[in-house]
Design an enzyme around this catalytic site. Structure first.
Site, PDB file in Angstrom:
ATOM      1  N   HIS A  22       0.820  -1.218   0.000  1.00 33.47           N
ATOM      2  CA  HIS A  22       0.000   0.000   0.000  1.00 33.47           C
ATOM      3  C   HIS A  22       0.850   1.263   0.000  1.00 33.47           C
ATOM      4  O   HIS A  22       2.075   1.225   0.151  1.00 33.47           O
ATOM      5  CB  HIS A  22      -0.924   0.004   1.219  1.00 33.47           C
ATOM      6  N   SER A  59       1.706   4.265  -5.061  1.00 31.50           N
ATOM      7  CA  SER A  59       2.254   5.487  -4.493  1.00 31.50           C
ATOM      8  C   SER A  59       3.577   5.182  -3.771  1.00 31.50           C
ATOM      9  O   SER A  59       4.518   4.695  -4.383  1.00 31.50           O
ATOM     10  CB  SER A  59       1.219   6.130  -3.567  1.00 31.50           C
TER      11      SER A  59
END
Length: 311
Positions: free
Chosen positions: A70, A138
């Site tokens: 993540h 990201s």
């Protein structure tokens, strides 16, 4: 309303009707349902002084392993809807990085990309995961790229969703941070809603009890988030990361939402130019997290990418 959202709404209505539930218990039920429907269960591993929580496939399959990383301020549950697309097809691991989700949140360890690659390598070694496909979004995209460069023997393919690490083209986020306003770190009630609007072009349905708990968690994590952001904020302007990713050997797919306000999609070209065996896909009408905003399309792109690589 999408089927996932409708099923979740019905679950919450049933929960409210049969018991006087707190927001936290409603949140736990909803998150548990999301994980279960994706064929995932929670587990924990200890590495040194860090307790790391992760999601894994409930039932092992004959297929390859897929490791999901993540982004900043996010957690393992950002991957549940994409993981559902791969249910029964891959052995999935979605990791809560240190400082995030339900993992340990020390303030006195390193959080630069190379530090996080080291922690992740230790976690995967402890789990006995030796070869795998890795996806990251990201900050997690930057970690995935650097992991592939550092441990090439482990990575079969890598997918970078709107990765951090390079800011050749600056974004709205850079301007706001320089002005003293970081929309990625909620500080008070209302900030989390602004964060979702800033990061996502297509926000998934989130009922109010779940949203409230998510906001409370984000605000509670402010201190560690500030430490982590300080550790990584300048890496996109430094040469070390760009030099490192030229050593990636695995095939790499770079997927970017063209409406990303966090990191400008034009940086995709810089990644593709630097990585020897990389290609890009740009998605119209998508923001910073394609795997959240359009999980079915993200899964399709990965399958096509794999199919092309095995020809």
């Amino acid at each position: 309303m999408p089927r996932n959202a409708l099923n979740l709404a019905l679950l919450l209505i049933a929960t409210l009707l049969i018991s006087a539930c707190s927001k936290q218990s409603i949140y736990d039920s909803a998150i548990g349902w999301e994980r279960s429907s994706a064929g995932l269960e929670t587990a924990e591993v200890t590495v040194g002084e860090l307790d790391i929580t992760y999601l894994r496939s409930k039932e092992a399959v004959e297929g390859d392993t897929l490791v999901l990383i993540h982004g900043f301020g996010a957690n393992k549950d950002n991957w549940t809807r994409l993981a559902k697309e791969f249910k029964g097809e891959f052995n999935v691991y979605a990791i809560d990085l240190p400082g995030h989700g339900d993992s340990s949140k020390p303030l006195d360890i390193g959080y630069r990309f190379e530090d996080q690659v080291s922690y992740l390598n230790q976690v995967l070694a402890e789990l006995g995961v030796k070869q795998f496909h890795m996806m990251g979004n990201s900050m997690g995209g930057a970690i995935t790229a650097l992991y592939a460069a550092t441990h090439p023997e482990q990575i079969q393919t890598a997918v970078l969703f709107d990765p951090a690490g390079i800011f050749e083209y600056e974004s709205e986020l850079v301007d706001r941070v320089l002005d003293g306003d970081n929309p990625l770190i909620p500080k008070k009630k209302g900030d989390f809603d602004k964060l979702l609007d800033f990061a996502l072009e297509k926000r998934p349905f989130v009922p109010w009890p779940i949203f409230d708990v998510m906001e409370e968690k984000a605000i509670a994590n402010r201190e560690v988030n500030e430490v982590i952001f300080a550790a990584i904020r300048d890496t996109g302007f430094e040469p070390d990361f760009r030099d490192a990713i030229t050593r990636i050997e695995a095939p790499v797919l770079v997927v970017w939402g063209k409406l990303d306000r966090v990191i400008d999609y034009r940086n995709a070209d810089v990644f593709v130019d630097a990585i020897p065996n990389a290609r890009k896909v740009l998605l119209d009408d998508i923001g910073h997290a394609p795997m959240v905003e359009t999980p079915a399309e993200s899964a399709r792109l990965f399958r096509e990418f794999l199919a092309d690589k095995v020809k």
